[in-house]
Scaffold this active site. Structure first.
Site, PDB file in Angstrom:
ATOM      1  N   HIS A   1       0.822  -1.212   0.000  1.00  0.00           N
ATOM      2  CA  HIS A   1       0.000   0.000   0.000  1.00  0.00           C
ATOM      3  C   HIS A   1       0.860   1.268   0.000  1.00  0.00           C
ATOM      4  CE1 HIS A   1       0.831   0.950   4.249  1.00  0.00           C
ATOM      5  NE2 HIS A   1       0.832  -0.373   4.426  1.00  0.00           N
TER       6      HIS A   1
ATOM      7  N   HIS B   1      12.309  -0.847 -12.797  1.00  0.00           N
ATOM      8  CA  HIS B   1      12.132  -2.293 -12.929  1.00  0.00           C
ATOM      9  C   HIS B   1      12.197  -2.909 -11.534  1.00  0.00           C
ATOM     10  CE1 HIS B   1      13.500  -6.320 -15.006  1.00  0.00           C
ATOM     11  NE2 HIS B   1      12.509  -6.499 -14.146  1.00  0.00           N
TER      12      HIS B   1
END
Length: 214
Positions: free
Chosen positions: A141, A150
């Site tokens: 979250h 990446h």
């Protein structure tokens, strides 16, 4: 009208994206762009139709969606260049999310993002353009992932982590909640990141330590 997409780059990362794309069954026609020497061959049964120079003619032929499938480890310059080329030519750049990934509806995701098999992106997360959230990665979250980052397979970002643009977080790294990692960083695989990392840094280890300035 048929919905057609071109994948730009026919290497290993293309296989991962293409496998997800085929399962989603959202496109009537898929083609691949790669080096001239590979034209006429296939990747997972999908043909390599041309090279970069053929993009204008393929666009006119109805391939209006494009997605960069060149991978990167620490240097996304080619991915960025190809992404910008697609944008300038007018291609629609979608997100490709594997059917097995779990992505909260309460997220903000840019365009050209790939989210791989069994990845989790939780509520409040923000993911920038061109990012890769690879197989089994967990974005908890309120994380903020910059453009062309990446996140490699198996990596875990705990709540509220921030990763600056163009950085690479190696496979199976773990990042403590609220930690900030700067832009253009390379974090080694298996690292345990418990403190902030500045911009342009290579760092690795358990605990993760800054090793050199890029």
């Amino acid at each position: 009208m048929n919905k057609k997409i071109l994948l730009i780059g026919g290497g290993g990362h293309c296989k991962s994206v293409l496998d997800s794309l085929l399962d989603l069954n959202e496109y009537d026609d898929i083609g691949i762009i790669d080096s001239m020497g590979n034209i006429g061959s296939t990747v997972l049964g999908i043909p390599i139709l041309g090279s970069d120079k053929d993009l204008p003619s393929l666009y006119k032929a109805g391939y209006r969606h494009g997605f960069v499938t060149v991978g990167s480890v620490g240097n996304p310059a080619l991915r960025i260049k190809l992404f910008n080329t697609l944008c300038e030519m007018g291609f629609i750049i979608p997100n490709i999310v594997d059917a097995s990934a779990k992505v909260s509806k309460h997220t903000q995701i840019g365009k050209g993002v790939f989210i791989g098999k069994q990845a989790i992106v939780n509520a409040g997360a923000v993911i920038g353009n061109g990012a890769i959230i690879n197989s089994g990665a967990i974005i908890e979250h309120d994380c903020e992932i910059g453009e062309f980052v990446h996140i490699a397979p198996g990596t875990v970002l705990c709540g509220g982590v921030k990763v600056g643009k163009h950085s690479h977080i190696g496979s199976n790294a773990a990042v403590k909640q609220q930690v900030c990692i700067g832009s253009n960083c390379l974090i080694g695989m298996g690292s345990v990141v418990t403190k902030d990392i500045g911009d342009n840094i290579t760092a690795y280890g358990n605990p993760c330590r800054e090793v050199e300035k890029l």
